[in-house]
Structure formats: C-alpha cells, structure tokens
Design an enzyme around this catalytic site. Structure first.
Site, mmCIF file in Angstrom:
data_model
loop_
_atom_site.group_PDB
_atom_site.id
_atom_site.type_symbol
_atom_site.label_atom_id
_atom_site.label_comp_id
_atom_site.label_asym_id
_atom_site.label_seq_id
_atom_site.Cartn_x
_atom_site.Cartn_y
_atom_site.Cartn_z
ATOM 1 N N GLY A 1 0.486 -0.620 0.466
ATOM 2 C CA GLY A 1 -0.254 0.387 -0.077
ATOM 3 C C GLY A 1 0.511 1.677 0.270
ATOM 4 O O GLY A 1 0.607 2.054 -0.618
ATOM 5 N N ILE A 2 1.944 1.256 0.735
ATOM 6 C CA ILE A 2 2.763 2.621 0.900
ATOM 7 C C ILE A 2 3.361 2.708 -0.092
ATOM 8 O O ILE A 2 3.855 3.706 -0.975
ATOM 9 C CB ILE A 2 3.446 2.520 2.966
ATOM 10 C CG1 ILE A 2 2.559 2.372 3.590
ATOM 11 C CG2 ILE A 2 4.171 4.044 1.986
ATOM 12 C CD1 ILE A 2 3.899 1.967 4.628
ATOM 13 N N GLU B 1 16.752 3.667 16.949
ATOM 14 C CA GLU B 1 15.919 4.667 17.375
ATOM 15 C C GLU B 1 15.700 4.576 18.679
ATOM 16 O O GLU B 1 15.856 3.487 19.432
ATOM 17 C CB GLU B 1 14.444 4.245 16.456
ATOM 18 C CG GLU B 1 14.855 4.739 14.909
ATOM 19 C CD GLU B 1 13.846 5.047 15.045
ATOM 20 O OE1 GLU B 1 12.307 5.116 15.241
ATOM 21 O OE2 GLU B 1 12.882 4.259 13.300
ATOM 22 N N ASP C 1 13.703 8.821 7.285
ATOM 23 C CA ASP C 1 12.764 8.434 8.952
ATOM 24 C C ASP C 1 12.761 7.582 9.607
ATOM 25 O O ASP C 1 12.163 8.032 10.921
ATOM 26 C CB ASP C 1 11.141 9.200 7.839
ATOM 27 C CG ASP C 1 10.202 9.267 8.704
ATOM 28 O OD1 ASP C 1 10.910 10.182 9.474
ATOM 29 O OD2 ASP C 1 9.375 8.199 8.958
ATOM 30 N N THR D 1 11.650 4.971 4.010
ATOM 31 C CA THR D 1 10.254 4.965 5.858
ATOM 32 C C THR D 1 9.476 3.755 5.918
ATOM 33 O O THR D 1 8.853 3.979 7.099
ATOM 34 C CB THR D 1 9.178 5.985 4.987
ATOM 35 O OG1 THR D 1 9.191 5.429 4.264
ATOM 36 C CG2 THR D 1 9.871 7.371 4.330
ATOM 37 N N ALA D 2 10.661 2.781 5.973
ATOM 38 C CA ALA D 2 9.807 1.637 6.007
ATOM 39 C C ALA D 2 9.862 1.624 8.621
ATOM 40 O O ALA D 2 9.395 1.803 8.777
ATOM 41 C CB ALA D 2 9.844 0.374 5.796
ATOM 42 N N ARG D 3 11.373 0.961 8.175
ATOM 43 C CA ARG D 3 11.926 -0.018 9.074
ATOM 44 C C ARG D 3 13.764 0.706 9.624
ATOM 45 O O ARG D 3 13.818 -0.316 8.109
ATOM 46 C CB ARG D 3 10.827 -1.140 9.802
ATOM 47 C CG ARG D 3 10.348 -0.970 10.828
ATOM 48 C CD ARG D 3 10.425 -0.901 11.507
ATOM 49 N NE ARG D 3 9.472 -0.943 12.743
ATOM 50 C CZ ARG D 3 8.242 0.243 12.065
ATOM 51 N NH1 ARG D 3 7.969 1.568 11.350
ATOM 52 N NH2 ARG D 3 6.769 0.114 12.771
ATOM 53 N N HIS E 1 10.789 9.778 12.955
ATOM 54 C CA HIS E 1 10.442 8.674 12.505
ATOM 55 C C HIS E 1 8.743 9.379 12.636
ATOM 56 O O HIS E 1 8.490 9.056 13.292
ATOM 57 C CB HIS E 1 10.448 7.274 13.070
ATOM 58 C CG HIS E 1 9.907 6.208 12.986
ATOM 59 N ND1 HIS E 1 10.339 5.000 13.936
ATOM 60 C CD2 HIS E 1 8.450 6.471 12.229
ATOM 61 C CE1 HIS E 1 9.465 4.353 12.691
ATOM 62 N NE2 HIS E 1 7.765 4.467 12.538
#
Length: 334
Positions: free
Chosen positions: A164-165, A273, A268, A242-244, A291
């Site tokens: 979807g993304i 993290e 991101d 922008t995932a992980r 993030h």
C-alpha cells in the site's frame, strides 16, 4: 456468564470517545502507564483475567516492551486478539501469537498517504541535497556552500516492497516524471502495478537511480541492504527509507555515503532508534527525520479508529478486519 473484557495499553489521543463507546460490548480495562515488570505482575495477579482483545501500539511498547513469549505467557488464556496500532509490528512475536491461538491486526491503508508524503519529501530533499542550504539559511549564512542537485524527472525509482505505501509512493513519483520499477516476492496483478515494471531484486539494485524501501521488517529482511547490495548499485544512487531502520546496515550506508557510492539519503527511520549513527549526523548529504511518517492529526485518528474497528469486529464476529499477512493462508508481498 462473565462479560468479556478489552484492555487498552497506553493512551488514545484522538478516539477516546470511540474507545469508551466500546463499553457497550465489553468490560474495559486500561493500563495507561507503568513498566514491563509491573504489567507482568498485574497479569500474573489476574488483574486482566477476562481480557478477550487488547489495544496496543508502537508507542505503548515503551511501557510493556516487546510482545514476546514471556509476555504472551503472562497474559490470560482468554486473550484471543491483539489489535495493534502501527503499520509495522516487528515488536510483536507473530509466530508465538499464532502458536497460542492469538490473532493480530495492524493498521495498513490508514498509514499509506502520510508515509508516502514523507517519502516524497525525503526523496526531493535528497535529490536536491537540501540539508546544507537549509542549515545555512537558518544560520543567516544565505546559501553557504550551495551545490547543485538533481531533478526527479526521468530518474528510475526502484521500490522495494510495492504494498500500500509503496504503491502510494509510486503514484506520487509519477507526477514528477519518474519511471517506476519494483520488486516484491511475487509480481502484482497488472491492474495493481499501474504501469510499474516488475524486476528481480538484483536488477532493482543495479538499475535504480533512487531506491525507496517500503517493506516490513522481519528476520529475512533485516539488513536486506548492506555492503554487498550497495556494491551492486549504480554509483551515485539515492536511498530513501520510511519503513524500518534495521532494513539497512547503517554502518555500510555511512561508508557508502563517504565513498560516493550513495550520493545522498533521506531517512525517517534508524537502526537503533532513537539513536542515530554518528556518521549520519555528521554527513551533510543526508536528510533526516525522527520517525514522523504517520505524524499527522488525520492519520493518527484514522489509525486509532481502525484499531478500534478491529477490536469491535473481534467481539462481534470473532475475526479481524486487517489481520497481519503472516497469519493468513497466503502471505502478502513485501
């Protein structure tokens, strides 16, 4: 007969009223704050003994820690559904949940647009290498050491993980004149490709000008991009994630940025993290965000509502609306 209960771990910022309305179908428990030790103690003491479904989030992970075998073993045997707020759910042990007969949902679709917007923001920023100019202007140094960037037009955007993304990223990138190619475990149906070209993982690495990571994190995808993969890429590639964070070996990325193999990056998410690799902080050819991919009022509310919709569906019909693909007969594409 004892009424089945729902448990909210953490808080709700946008759908408090809707949560309270769930009191019509379930007894409501809340664990707004605390520690893993305290939570485990309460579970073992039977504080949540009637819980049938629970609401948890990536944010609440700091309260309970990962939903691993230890925590699942302490939760009551009545628990059948974990309704998770987040597109990513790597902090939930899905095989352990499945073994215990617990179904898990996440929040796809609700996150697509906001995350794709941030991916495009990072991509355009990385293409133009905006960080030095941005920092110079903030310091009153006008352009500082300004350098030319690149246009997105006619660049080949490779999308690793056309779900979807990834599809939302592709649609946005087309508006900037980019050519789209992608790799999943399985090729999408033609109608879902929307003109994107399906290629092998190796070809994606070798032929993309920009690579966007939009796949989930699991044991098979951790460090899916590391030194051997960087070595296959075009010189001067641009990396967007922008995932992980752990999808990328950050030390290898820093080396690739220093050598020029990677021209710039837009990130991101990060491997450890909230810690960011010092090499990324020191680099002026990266665009960094903490993030915030889903960080809009609208998206956060949509995510909370989707979790509650899953929870209500569990109570009313014994199923989930957006069950994680690992628990479905056929796994979804990455």
């Amino acid at each position: 007969m004892t009424q089945r209960a729902a448990l909210l771990i953490g808080g709700l910022a946008h759908a408090r009223k809707e949560w309270q309305a769930c009191g019509e179908i379930a007894k409501l428990y809340e664990y707004p704050d605390g520690s893993r030790e305290d939570f485990l103690s309460k579970c073992k003491n039977g504080d949540f003994k009637d819980v049938f479904a629970l609401y948890r989030s990536n944010d609440s992970n700091k309260i309970t820690g990962n939903f691993n075998e230890e925590l699942l073993g302490a939760l009551p045997s009545t628990l059948k559904y974990v309704c998770h707020n987040g597109a990513g759910y790597d902090n939930i042990d899905i095989p352990a949940c499945t073994k215990r007969g617990i179904s898990v949902s996440s929040t796809p679709v609700a996150v697509n647009d906001a995350t794709a917007d941030v991916a495009l923001f990072l991509m355009l920023g990385a293409l133009r290498r905006v960080t030095p100019s941005f920092l110079s202007a903030k310091k009153g140094d006008w352009r500082g050491e300004f350098r030319l960037g690149h246009d997105p037009k006619n660049k080949v955007l490779g999308i690793l993980g056309m779900g979807g993304i990834g599809s939302a990223v592709a649609r946005r990138a087309k508006a900037f004149g980019m050519e789209i190619q992608y790799h999943n475990r399985q090729q999408l149906a033609a109608k879902d490709e929307e003109g994107a070209k399906y290629v092998s993982f190796e070809e994606l690495l070798k032929t993309s000008d920009v690579l966007s990571l939009n796949l989930s994190l699991n044991a098979s995808t951790k460090h899916i991009i590391a030194k051997p993969q960087f070595d296959m890429m075009k010189d001067g590639i641009i990396i967007i994630n922008t995932a992980r964070g752990p999808l990328i070996d950050e030390a290898a990325l820093v080396d690739a940025l220093k050598s020029g193999k990677v021209w710039s990056a837009g990130l991101d998410v990060f491997e450890e993290e909230p810690k960011i690799h010092p090499g990324l902080l020191e680099s002026d050819n990266v665009v960094l965000l903490p993030h915030i991919g889903t960080g809009t009022f609208e998206t956060q509310r949509d995510m909370e509502l989707l979790v509650l919709d899953n929870l209500k569906e569990a109570f009313k019909n014994g199923k989930l609306l957006t069950q994680v693909p690992e628990q479905k007969p056929q796994r979804a594409n990455i």
